[in-house]
Scaffold this active site. Structure first.
Site, PDB file in Angstrom:
ATOM      1  NE  ARG A  52      -1.360 -46.944 -18.321  1.00  0.00           N
ATOM      2  CZ  ARG A  52      -2.352 -46.346 -17.620  1.00  0.00           C
ATOM      3  NH1 ARG A  52      -2.052 -45.658 -16.656  1.00  0.00           N
ATOM      4  NH2 ARG A  52      -3.578 -46.725 -17.850  1.00  0.00           N
ATOM      5  NE  ARG A 100      -1.536 -72.085  -7.431  1.00  0.00           N
ATOM      6  CZ  ARG A 100      -0.571 -71.893  -6.358  1.00  0.00           C
ATOM      7  NH1 ARG A 100       0.170 -73.056  -6.154  1.00  0.00           N
ATOM      8  NH2 ARG A 100      -0.591 -70.878  -5.787  1.00  0.00           N
ATOM      9  CG  HIS A 102       4.711 -70.044  -7.646  1.00  0.00           C
ATOM     10  ND1 HIS A 102       4.045 -71.005  -6.962  1.00  0.00           N
ATOM     11  CD2 HIS A 102       4.309 -68.919  -6.930  1.00  0.00           C
ATOM     12  CE1 HIS A 102       3.207 -70.793  -6.039  1.00  0.00           C
ATOM     13  NE2 HIS A 102       3.382 -69.479  -5.963  1.00  0.00           N
ATOM     14  CD  GLU A 181      -0.700 -44.614  -7.884  1.00  0.00           C
ATOM     15  OE1 GLU A 181      -1.184 -44.320  -9.074  1.00  0.00           O
ATOM     16  OE2 GLU A 181       0.115 -45.632  -8.081  1.00  0.00           O
ATOM     17  CG  LEU A 205      -0.673 -46.731 -13.458  1.00  0.00           C
ATOM     18  CD1 LEU A 205      -0.210 -47.995 -13.863  1.00  0.00           C
ATOM     19  CD2 LEU A 205      -2.275 -46.548 -13.445  1.00  0.00           C
TER      20      LEU A 205
HETATM   21  N1  PDD Z   1      -7.238 -47.083 -12.521  1.00  0.00           N
HETATM   22  N2  PDD Z   1      -3.129 -44.677 -10.214  1.00  0.00           N
HETATM   23  C1  PDD Z   1      -3.905 -46.017 -10.245  1.00  0.00           C
HETATM   24  C2  PDD Z   1      -3.261 -47.054  -8.861  1.00  0.00           C
HETATM   25  C3  PDD Z   1      -5.004 -46.462 -10.781  1.00  0.00           C
HETATM   26  O1  PDD Z   1      -5.638 -47.786 -10.895  1.00  0.00           O
HETATM   27  C4  PDD Z   1      -5.391 -45.599 -12.046  1.00  0.00           C
HETATM   28  C5  PDD Z   1      -6.511 -46.103 -12.942  1.00  0.00           C
HETATM   29  C6  PDD Z   1      -4.600 -44.528 -11.902  1.00  0.00           C
HETATM   30  C7  PDD Z   1      -5.143 -43.170 -12.975  1.00  0.00           C
HETATM   31  O2  PDD Z   1      -4.897 -43.717 -14.277  1.00  0.00           O
HETATM   32  P1  PDD Z   1      -5.350 -43.614 -15.654  1.00  0.00           P
HETATM   33  O3  PDD Z   1      -5.626 -42.007 -15.747  1.00  0.00           O
HETATM   34  O4  PDD Z   1      -4.437 -43.941 -16.727  1.00  0.00           O
HETATM   35  O5  PDD Z   1      -6.764 -43.938 -15.848  1.00  0.00           O
HETATM   36  C8  PDD Z   1      -3.715 -44.203 -11.304  1.00  0.00           C
HETATM   37  C9  PDD Z   1      -8.023 -47.457 -13.431  1.00  0.00           C
HETATM   38  C10 PDD Z   1      -8.923 -46.794 -14.258  1.00  0.00           C
HETATM   39  C11 PDD Z   1      -8.844 -48.674 -12.894  1.00  0.00           C
HETATM   40  O6  PDD Z   1      -8.177 -49.547 -12.294  1.00  0.00           O
HETATM   41  O7  PDD Z   1     -10.090 -48.800 -13.242  1.00  0.00           O
END
Ligand code: PDD
Length: 289
Positions: A52, A100, A102, A181, A205
């Site tokens: 990922r 700086r 972009h 989510e 994600l």
């Molecule tokens: N967060 N959705 C979002 C927006 C996230 O930031 C995360 C993970 C997940 C779960 O993904 P995974 O199973 O790969 O941990 C879903 C991490 C842990 C964080 O930002 O700390």
């Protein structure tokens, strides 16, 4: 709590790391990251997390990072602790450059930062047993949430709203009410015995724990139906749970103060917690490492 960092191969205490004020991760959020759980000194689902990370780097055209070398550094840092129950954080930024501007700098060298810190699972262990409350909150993020970038302000504000309401997480919804989510977790629902979750082609994600659970659902004799759930539908679901690297499988018992189903962690959520634990035991008992 101990935390040991590794910056370009140099191992040092996390509190001693110094990063340029011109670093683009700091100035623009021009960076990507991963969070990996370390069990008994072994990073879990390491391959999936690094795949990922590779996709995130490619999506923002951040080149020149040797991920094999980065993984070696991860292992060196875990061994330096040595760490047993821990969390690994990895962040790659597009580096620092002056002035700086972009657009991508021509000269900048990516910053490769990681750290490992001790992790106490006891608070989550409790929450996994009793479940958590969540709030619903508008999804105000950008349209590339498949990239694990450090542009997390919309997530931070949503999660703070949850905390202000005495809850653990915020379930995010689009203007038409479709849930996507949660602020730092994936989410699943159970309705009529089937497991539902937002398709990963949508703007979410692709959670590593989410992927694991989808792969394990068969073991728990649970049918999966990827689809969409609206805010109004929350009243009619039987179970709801979150997944994430550290939270694992976390039952949701209340949404906006209303009980989900019986108001207790449901039987399918329990079964999926069990298959998650069994899969982890298999990983930990495998000798080839
Ligand atoms: N967060 N959705 C979002 C927006 C996230 O930031 C995360 C993970 C997940 C779960 O993904 P995974 O199973 O790969 O941990 C879903 C991490 C842990 C964080 O930002 O700390």
């Amino acid at each position: 709590m101990r935390a040991i960092a590794n910056v370009h191969g140099q191992i040092l205490p996390l509190e001693d790391v110094k990063i340029s004020a011109l670093d683009r991760g700091f100035l623009f959020g021009d960076s990507v990251y991963e969070v990996v759980r370390v069990y008994q000194g072994r990073p879990y689902l390491e391959e999936e997390h690094f795949q990922r990370l590779a996709r995130s780097l490619e999506a923002i055209a951040l080149g020149g990072v040797d991920l094999v070398r980065l993984r070696r550094r991860v292992h060196d840092t875990i061994a330096a602790g040595p760490f047993r129950e821990a969390v690994l954080y990895v962040q790659i930024t597009r580096g620092a450059s002056m002035p700086r501007k972009h657009a991508f700098p021509k000269q900048a060298v990516p910053l490769e930062l990681l750290w490992v810190e001790d992790y106490d699972d006891a608070p989550y262990e409790h929450l996994r047993r009793v479940g958590v409350g969540v709030v619903t909150y508008p999804d105000r993020r950008w349209h590339r949430c498949d990239i694990k970038s450090t542009n997390l302000l919309a997530n931070v504000l949503a999660n703070q709203a949850a905390h202000d309401a005495g809850c653990y997480e915020a379930l995010l919804y689009l203007p038409d009410g479709t849930l996507t989510e949660a602020s730092h977790s994936s989410f699943f629902w159970v309705k009529d015995g089937a497991l539902g979750t937002t398709p990963s082609r949508d703007n979410i994600l692709p959670g590593i724990t989410r992927g694991l659970i989808l792969g394990l659902a068969g073991r728990a004799n649970v049918v999966v139906r990827e689809g969409h759930l609206r805010r109004d539908d929350l009243r009619s679901v039987d179970e709801l749970f979150l997944t994430g690297t550290t939270s694992e499988v976390l039952p949701v018992t209340h949404v906006d103060g209303q009980p989900v189903g019986s108001g207790r962690p449901g039987p399918i959520t329990r079964r999926l917690q069990e298959v998650y634990a069994a899969k982890l035991r298999e990983f930990l008992s495998a000798s080839s490492y």
